[in-house]
Design a protein around this motif. Structure first.
Motif, PDB file in Angstrom:
ATOM      1  N   LEU A   1     -17.455  -4.340  19.089  1.00  0.00           N
ATOM      2  CA  LEU A   1     -16.040  -4.936  19.983  1.00  0.00           C
ATOM      3  C   LEU A   1     -16.847  -6.305  20.731  1.00  0.00           C
ATOM      4  N   GLY A   2     -16.160  -7.307  20.697  1.00  0.00           N
ATOM      5  CA  GLY A   2     -16.596  -8.264  21.913  1.00  0.00           C
ATOM      6  C   GLY A   2     -17.882  -8.929  21.299  1.00  0.00           C
ATOM      7  N   ASN A   3     -18.292  -8.578  20.160  1.00  0.00           N
ATOM      8  CA  ASN A   3     -19.612  -9.346  19.592  1.00  0.00           C
ATOM      9  C   ASN A   3     -19.491  -9.519  18.093  1.00  0.00           C
ATOM     10  N   PRO A   4     -18.558 -10.642  17.875  1.00  0.00           N
ATOM     11  CA  PRO A   4     -18.460 -11.112  16.442  1.00  0.00           C
ATOM     12  C   PRO A   4     -19.651 -11.642  15.892  1.00  0.00           C
ATOM     13  N   ALA A   5     -20.640 -11.817  16.494  1.00  0.00           N
ATOM     14  CA  ALA A   5     -21.979 -12.107  15.638  1.00  0.00           C
ATOM     15  C   ALA A   5     -22.627 -10.951  15.247  1.00  0.00           C
ATOM     16  N   MET A   6     -22.047  -9.644  15.120  1.00  0.00           N
ATOM     17  CA  MET A   6     -22.845  -8.699  14.554  1.00  0.00           C
ATOM     18  C   MET A   6     -22.542  -8.709  12.973  1.00  0.00           C
TER      19      MET A   6
END
Lengths: 181, 181, 181
Positions: free
Chosen positions: A84-89
Motif C-alpha cells: 500500500l502506498g508503494n506502487p513501485a513494489m
C-alpha cells in the motif's frame, strides 16, 4: 570474527557483494546510520550497508529510532511489508489498490517477499543483524522513542545501548558517511 | 556537454534552479546518492540533486537499489504516485481514505501530478535523467536487488554498471556529501 | 538564546536528550538537512536533529522541499499520520488494513499519536521548530516545489528564505553531516 572471514560470510549471505582488494586497509573510516523504518523491506538497507562497511574496515554505528526500533527486537517474525502506498513494489500480477486492502493481503505480500529472498539466497534480517553484531557494529536505541512507544528494552537483542540524539552526533560528527534510512 | 550549457538547460528544465556564480570552479567535490524509491514523486530528488550537483562541478554517482531500480528502465511511463499513506500530499479536494482505494484513484493521482508538472514547466523524469547522463553522472544498479526482483538489465538505459554495496562505498568513502533517498 | 539555555530547554522538551559535556565547544561543525516529508511523524526527525545539533554548537541549515514544505506552515494542526503502508507503526490493538481505510481512522491515529506524545512529555512540532528558530537554524524553502504545489509563502512562518537546489549545495558542500529525511 576476522575481517577475512566476515568477507567470506558476506559473499555467502549477500548475493552481489563484491569484496574490494585491499579495502580492509582503510581502517579509519566511519559510517553512521540512522535507522528509522521498521518494515521487512526497509530493515535490509541498514544491516546490509553496516555489515558491508564493517567488512571494508569502517567503524560503524547504527542509531535505531522511530519505527526502526522494531529492528532491534529479538524476534523479527512480526516484521511485515506492505504494497500500500508503494506502487513501485514488483508484484507478480498487477493488482488494484482495492484488492490490496482486503484481509490477508499484507500477510501474503510478506510471505511472498520472504520466500523470494529465500529462493534467491538472500540472508534473513536476523542473519545480517548477527553479522553486524559479530563485526562489532555499535548499535544504539533512541531513548525518546523507546519511551514514547513504550518499547521494553528486554525485548531487544543483547548489547544495545540507550542514547539520545546528542550522543548520536558524537559519532556522526566524526563520520565520513552519514545516512538517514 | 559543457558546464555552461548544462547550467542553461537546468535553468530551463528546473524552475527555481539558481546558478551560483563561480560555482563550477570547485570541480573536486563529490556527491554519492543511494536511490531506493521507485515512485513518480520520489524519482525526482535523485535526478534533480544529481544534475544540479554535476552542473556545479561535482563528480556524482547514483547507486540505484531496491525499488529505485525502477528509475533505470528505458520506459518510465509505468511510474505511479500514490496518495495512500501520505496525508501530506496536496490534493485538489480533501478526500477520505476510503475513496482513495477505489479503482482508478492511483492512476488519477498520477495523471494529476504529471499534468501539474507539465503546466508548471517542470521537466519529466526522463529529461532530468538524460541531463544526468549528459553530465556524466555515474549510474550503478545494485546487483543484489536486480537478482532478487529479477530485473532484466536489458530494460535499463544504456551505460548502467552493475555493482554491489562494497563498490558503492569505494565512491561514497571519498564523497563530500552522501544522501540515502 | 544562549547555548546553555537552549540545552536546558532541550532537556525539558525532548525526553532522552543528553547534553554532552564540553560539546558546545566544537562550534565549527555544520549539519545540512533536506526535509522532504510532511506527515506528523516524519516532521519530528528534522527539528529534533536540527535543534540538538544547534545546541551542540553546529551551524545548521534545513532545506524544506517536496512534502516537507508542509512543515513550514504557521499552523501545523493539519499534519496527520497514517498507519497505511507502515505496518511498523505500534498500534494499541492489531488492526486489519481493511479497517484502517474506514472514514475517521487517519484522524484517530493522528489523535492517538498526539495524546501519547503529550502524555510522555514530548514537545509539539511547533515548539521544536520554535527552538530551531531561536537557535538560528537557517531554514530554506525549495523554490521549485513551492511553485509546483502552489504553496503561498505568506502561510509560512517568518524568516523563511526561498532557494533552489544549487543554493542548498552551497551549504551542504561545506557540511560535516548531510541528511536526506
Amino acid at each position: 570474527m576476522s575481517l577475512s572471514s566476515l568477507f567470506r560470510r558476506l559473499n555467502f549471505t549477500v548475493p552481489g557483494f563484491q569484496a574490494l582488494p585491499g579495502a580492509p586497509d582503510n581502517g579509519r573510516e566511519k559510517l553512521a546510520i540512522v535507522a528509522t523504518k521498521g518494515t521487512l523491506d526497509w530493515g535490509y538497507p541498514p544491516v546490509i550497508l553496516a555489515s558491508t562497511a564493517a567488512a571494508l574496515g569502517y567503524g560503524v554505528e547504527i542509531f535505531f529510532t522511530f519505527y526502526g526500533l522494531q529492528l532491534l527486537k529479538k524476534d523479527l517474525s512480526h516484521l511485515r511489508v506492505s504494497p500500500l502506498g508503494n506502487p513501485a513494489m514488483p508484484m507478480p500480477v498487477p493488482m488494484p489498490t482495492l484488492m490490496m486492502v482486503l484481509p490477508g493481503m499484507e500477510g501474503m505480500a510478506t510471505s511472498m517477499m520472504k520466500s523470494k529472498m529465500k529462493a534467491k539466497g538472500v540472508a534473513s534480517l536476523e542473519e545480517l543483524r548477527e553479522l553486524c553484531v559479530e563485526a562489532e557494529v555499535h548499535m544504539v536505541a533512541g531513548q525518546m522513542t523507546v519511551d514514547l512507544f513504550e518499547f521494553d528494552s528486554a525485548d531487544f537483542i543483547d548489547g544495545i545501548e540507550l542514547g539520545g540524539a546528542a550522543a548520536f552526533f558524537e559519532f556522526a560528527g566524526e563520520s565520513d558517511i552519514t545516512l538517514f534510512i
